[in-house]
Structure formats: structure tokens, C-alpha cells
Design an enzyme around this catalytic site. Structure first.
Site, PDB file in Angstrom:
ATOM      1  N   SER A 136       0.816  -1.218   0.000  1.00 28.55           N
ATOM      2  CA  SER A 136       0.000   0.000   0.000  1.00 28.55           C
ATOM      3  C   SER A 136       0.848   1.266   0.000  1.00 28.55           C
ATOM      4  O   SER A 136       0.430   2.296  -0.524  1.00 28.55           O
ATOM      5  CB  SER A 136      -0.920   0.006   1.222  1.00 28.55           C
ATOM      6  OG  SER A 136      -0.162  -0.103   2.410  1.00 28.55           O
ATOM      7  N   LEU A 137       2.060   1.200   0.590  1.00 27.42           N
ATOM      8  CA  LEU A 137       2.890   2.400   0.687  1.00 27.42           C
ATOM      9  C   LEU A 137       3.806   2.587  -0.516  1.00 27.42           C
ATOM     10  O   LEU A 137       4.252   3.704  -0.778  1.00 27.42           O
ATOM     11  CB  LEU A 137       3.740   2.359   1.961  1.00 27.42           C
ATOM     12  CG  LEU A 137       2.979   2.255   3.289  1.00 27.42           C
ATOM     13  CD1 LEU A 137       3.938   2.396   4.457  1.00 27.42           C
ATOM     14  CD2 LEU A 137       1.872   3.291   3.374  1.00 27.42           C
ATOM     15  N   VAL A 140       8.623  -2.248  -5.041  1.00 25.16           N
ATOM     16  CA  VAL A 140      10.071  -2.489  -5.078  1.00 25.16           C
ATOM     17  C   VAL A 140      10.464  -3.006  -6.457  1.00 25.16           C
ATOM     18  O   VAL A 140       9.861  -3.959  -6.972  1.00 25.16           O
ATOM     19  CB  VAL A 140      10.482  -3.496  -3.987  1.00 25.16           C
ATOM     20  CG1 VAL A 140      11.983  -3.762  -4.053  1.00 25.16           C
ATOM     21  CG2 VAL A 140      10.084  -2.983  -2.613  1.00 25.16           C
ATOM     22  N   ASP A 289       7.156  -4.471  13.231  1.00 26.46           N
ATOM     23  CA  ASP A 289       6.247  -5.239  12.372  1.00 26.46           C
ATOM     24  C   ASP A 289       6.985  -6.430  11.756  1.00 26.46           C
ATOM     25  O   ASP A 289       7.215  -6.470  10.547  1.00 26.46           O
ATOM     26  CB  ASP A 289       5.685  -4.320  11.278  1.00 26.46           C
ATOM     27  CG  ASP A 289       4.544  -4.958  10.514  1.00 26.46           C
ATOM     28  OD1 ASP A 289       3.924  -5.892  11.054  1.00 26.46           O
ATOM     29  OD2 ASP A 289       4.272  -4.541   9.372  1.00 26.46           O
TER      30      ASP A 289
END
Length: 561
Positions: A136-137, A140, A289
Site C-alpha cells: 500500500s505504501l 520495489v 512489524d
């Protein structure tokens, strides 16, 4: 187990080209309102079908994905908050995957060229057009520098900071509204949780901060050759672009592939647990995380850490308390565990600490060496009822990410080894500290506790000590049972009083409705409206009383088992 229904890959709401801020705010407000209604319904009618609760939990996951990056991260943060959400929701959120369709390579290349100020092929000799991962961010891409190093380039999604700013602004308004409107919600400190979440979220989209975090993490493990951290290339890094070494590995949760490569799974568990104990108790700087996408295992059995956007720090005073708590758990020292949990704000002091002490002792005896089984709690219904009555447990906002990291890591460890034991996995870490000569350094408390634990293991209590302990526990149990009998009488009287109040409110509300109807039929409009308003107030009071009575009746049968 909840099986999430597959979500059709279509553009999410947050990806619309024409998506006005006003519509965005309405979407967030409506979804939040719907969630509050669902949670209220589950709380009022707790015995309804589990299938219905699972369906609403799946709705929540789908809604978070539809609302976009901010809410995907919020859902992942809430996946540890069993004090806020029902178990079905927690289980669904732990399976919330941060996977969304990639954005176009043209946009990715344009972002890299704008941020680094040069054409893509003057920066990199090779740049793969197909991303190897997307979330979502950002996404790569694999690339190669002109000096020959294989790297990966992490590119942030366009307009992400603007979306975060709008979403957090709406969330802040909702949090303040809930704090003002629902007094019972203040005990959960949701405004402090919001502040902590917003701070971590903004740091996660700053790739310069992530590069700093990665360098600090690598420095902390510089003497641990089996912990691998990719090297950062500052020349090719900005707030929206991050370039680091390409370090391939086997996904840490892929047990079959790890076994096929001849990798010892128990050793990997030990390596993972010891590395996290070092992060939490020794460095005070940890990856918040640690899901399977952020960790991998190399062919030679080294542990690779990838993502350093979501990092958190433990203040020195909290670090010492965590050290004491960890070793108190290993020693099964109930009093020390409760004292440190009180100091850290995880437990609020109450008039009668006996049920807390007994439940804590039960947990230490039963589950230190094996997984927690919820069925085992049926052995102590009286203590659980007392805990429900007093509600002593709290989760300070700063502890949310620690708990998330530990529960996620525990899940990964049990995937690799169903017989996983924290004590066995932590043994190398404890042993290395116990023989350490750094007693006067910054980790003095850690070394002292490790040495104390070794002494404890060597000096097991004598039979006389065990007998005295049993007599003391028996006496405490008898005193506790006497107090609980008195409380049971009080609860019975309270239920009777609530039942009478419900009958009175039901009679008055029904009489008001009937009177208003008669007034309306006879043309007395104003009087009818006023009487209906009185009936409405009476109905609200009646519902509140019925809800209180329902909770009392729900937990009373536990005492009779």
C-alpha cells in the site's frame, strides 16, 4: 479459524482518479459509523451466531483495503488490541494482507527521476520494469548500479502524504467526537493511541528515516554474523526513494522450502527469538512489524531483516522494567511480574488483587513452556468473573507496538515449530548475558537479572519451602472464596434491583407511548409530541438498564460451574 473470502482485484475507492476530499470524509465517517454499530450489536447480543460475527470481521478487512494505506496500517495496528475488538475481528485483522495492485512503471520511473534529479539509466545500469513486490505504501524494483552492485529500489506511491494528511485529519475528528460522546470509551485512551499511530505512520513514509533506522539496526548487530541487514546507498535515497542491497532469501514462514534446504528450524527460531530479545531488552530499538514478508532466511541459515520503516524505541526506564518482567516470567515469580506490570501501567491497582495474582500465577505455571489454550481458563471461572468485575487491565499506547511485534513473532515461531518454547529458544540469549562481564555498563540490569535466573535454576526450593507455599496459597484461596461469596450475594441483589428497575421503566415507557397515542388521536399534537419525547427518554434508560442486566446474566453462570 476464519477463512477470508477472496477479494476481486478492482480499483479500490482510494485509487479513484476523481475522488474529492468531501466524498473521502463521508466514506470514512460512514464506514466508522457502521463499524461502531456492529461492535455495539456484538456487545449487546454476545450469544449470536459466530458466522455473523465472522462475516462482519471480513467486511471490516474488505473495508480497510478499500479505504487504502492509512486504514490498512490502522487495521494491522488494531490486530493486537483484544481490549478494543472482539476475537473474530482480531483474528481477521491478523490475516489482513498489505497487498494492493502495483502502480505503473512510468509513474515509478518518473518519481525516481524527479527525486534523484537524473534520468533513470544514468542512475542505474539496469532497472527492472516489473516490480518484485507491491504494497500500500510503495513498490520495489530490482536494479543494478553502474558500479555493479545488485540493488532493490523502493518507490513510494504518488500523493501518499496528501492522502495520509486528509485521513488522519478525519480520524482525529472521529476520535475527539467519540471521546466527548461516549464516556465509557475514554478508558481505552484512543486519543493517545491515535497520536502514537500518526507519529509512526508519518515516519514510515519517510525513506530517509528508514535508511537511518537500517544503519542503526545494522550497527546494533555488527557483532552477530548470522543477522543480515541490507546495506543502504545514501546517494540514491530520498524521502520517496530508497536504494539498498539486493539480499535474496527464503520466506521465514516457508517451512517446506527451509526443510528442503536442510536448514535447522529450531536454530532459526532461537536466532529470531534471541535477536528480538536483544532488540527489546538490550538495544531498546526494535522492528515493530516482524511479519513473514519482512524476514527471510539465507541458504546458509542466516536471518535477514528487510523493512525498517516501522521501528519503535523503548525508553531506558521501560527497558529495565521489561528486563525484570521477562526474567520474572522465566522464574515464574508472580509477585515480581505483577509489580512490574503495575509500574508499566498494564494493570491498574484495585482493592482486591487476589484474582489478578491467581490468574497470573496460573498463566505462569500453565503456559510458560507451551502455547496458551483458551479451554484451560475454564478451570478458574471465579477469578475470571472477578477480573471482569474490576476490569484492571489496560494497554498503554506505547505498548501496542511491542505487543504486536511479540505476538507476530510468536506466530512465526509456532509456524516453524509447533512445539516451540520461549524458555528453550531464549536460552542462548540468557546464557550469553549470565557470563557477561559488563555488569557496570548500560546493560547492567540485564546481566544482573540473567545471573539471578541462573542462580534460581540452581537453587530449587526445598520440600519445606514448597509445603509452606502450598499452605499460604490454600489460605489465600479460602479467604478469596469467602470474599467471592459475599460478592455473589451483592451481585444477586444488584440483578434483582436491575430487574425491578427494568420493569418500572418498561411500564412508564409503555404508559407514555399509550398516552401519546391517545393524545395524537384526539388532536392534541403538541402534547402528543412532548409525551412521545418523554417516552423516547424512558426507552433509552430502559435499553441501558436491559444492557446492564444482560451483562450480569451473561457472566453469572460462570460462578455456578
Amino acid at each position: 479459524m476464519i477463512i477470508l473470502e477472496p477479494i476481486v482485484q478492482k480499483p479500490f475507492r482510494w485509487q479513484r482518479i476523481r475522488y474529492s476530499p468531501l466524498v473521502r470524509q463521508m466514506d470514512i465517517a460512514l464506514s466508522s459509523g457502521q463499524l461502531i454499530v456492529y461492535l455495539w450489536w456484538d456487545r449487546v447480543f454476545p450469544r449470536q451466531s459466530r458466522r455473523n460475527r465472522n462475516r462482519r470481521a471480513q467486511w471490516l478487512v474488505g473495508t480497510l483495503l478499500d479505504l487504502g494505506p492509512t486504514f490498512i496500517k490502522l487495521g494491522q495496528a488494531l490486530s493486537t488490541r483484544a481490549d478494543l475488538l472482539p476475537p473474530e475481528y482480531i483474528e481477521a485483522l491478523t490475516r489482513l494482507q498489505d497487498k494492493v495492485p502495483e502502480f505503473s512503471v512510468e509513474v515509478a520511473i518518473a518519481t525516481v527521476e524527479t527525486e534523484l534529479g537524473a534520468p533513470i539509466y544514468s542512475l542505474y545500469r539496469q532497472f527492472d520494469l516489473m516490480p518484485i513486490a507491491a504494497a500500500s505504501l510503495g513498490q520495489v524494483h530490482k536494479a543494478r548500479l553502474h558500479t555493479g552492485e545488485e540493488v532493490v529500489v523502493k518507490v513510494q506511491r504518488p500523493e501518499l502524504d496528501r492522502l495520509f494528511h486528509l485521513d488522519l485529519k478525519v480520524l482525529r475528528r472521529l476520535v475527539r467526537f467519540c471521546d466527548r460522546t461516549f464516556p465509557w470509551i475514554r478508558q481505552y485512551r484512543i486519543e493517545a493511541i491515535y497520536q502514537e499511530f500518526a507519529e509512526v505512520l508519518y515516519k514510515e513514509i519517510d525513506y530517509i528515516q528508514e535508511a537511518i533506522n537500517a544503519d542503526r539496526f545494522r550497527f546494533n548487530f555488527r557483532h552477530h554474523p548470522r543477522i543480515v541487514v541490507p546495506k543502504i546507498y545514501p546517494k540514491y535515497t530520498t524521502r520517496k526513494v530508497l536504494t539498498m542491497d539486493y539480499v535474496p532469501g527464503i520466506k521465514i514462514s516457508d517451512r517446506q522450502s527451509l526443510e528442503a534446504c536442510g536448514i535447522n528450524l529450531k536454530e532459526i527460531n532461537q536466532l529470531g527469538i534471541c535477536s528480538y530479545l536483544k532488540q527489546l531488552l538490550q538495544d531498546g530499538f526494535f522492528q515493530a512489524d516482524p511479519h513473514p514478508g519482512n524476514m527471510a532466511v539465507s541458504q546458509d541459515g542466516c536471518l535477514i531483516f528487510y523493512d525498517f520503516g516501522m521501528m519503535a524505541e523503548v525508553q531506558p526506564i521501560n527497558k529495565d522494567q521489561m528486563v525484570k518482567t521477562f526474567f520474572a516470567v522465566l522464574r515464574k515469580d508472580t509477585d515480581q511480574v505483577i509489580d512490574t506490570l503495575l509500574d508499566m501501567g498494564l494493570i491498574e491497582p484495585v482493592a482486591d488483587m487476589t484474582p489478578i495474582r491467581r490468574v497470573t500465577s496460573f498463566l505462569l505455571e500453565q503456559f510458560t513452556d507451551k502455547p496458551i489454550e483458551l479451554q484451560a481458563f475454564t478451570q478458574m471461572p471465579t477469578e475470571l468473573y472477578a477480573l471482569y468485575d474490576q476490569q484492571p487491565f489496560r494497554l498503554p499506547p506505547k505498548m501496542t507496538f511491542i505487543l504486536k511485534a511479540l505476538t507476530t513473532l510468536d506466530g512465526v515461531a509456532r509456524t516453524l515449530d509447533p512445539e516451540y518454547s520461549l524458555m528453550l529458544a531464549a536460552k542462548p540469549f540468557v546464557k550469553s548475558l549470565a557470563v557477561s562481564n559488563q555488569g557496570n555498563s548500560g546493560i547492567g540490569e540485564l546481566v544482573r537479572q540473567a545471573q539471578r535466573f541462573v542462580v534460581f535454576k540452581l537453587r530449587q526450593p526445598s520440600s519445606a519451602d514448597l509445603l509452606l507455599r502450598q499452605v499460604k496459597e490454600q489460605q489465600e484461596q479460602e479467604d478469596f472464596q469467602r470474599r467471592m461469596q459475599v460478592l455473589a450475594s451483592d451481585r444477586a441483589a444488584k440483578r434483582q434491583s436491575l430487574s425491578i428497575r427494568c420493569l418500572v421503566y418498561a411500564f412508564l415507557t409503555g404508559f407514555a407511548v399509550l398516552s401519546a397515542t391517545v393524545l395524537l388521536v384526539n388532536g392534541y399534537m403538541n402534547w402528543a409530541i412532548a409525551t412521545f419525547a418523554i417516552a423516547g427518554v424512558g426507552g433509552i434508560i430502559l435499553l441501558r438498564s436491559l444492557f446492564a442486566l444482560m451483562l450480569q446474566n451473561r457472566f453469572s453462570p460462570m460462578l455456578e460451574k
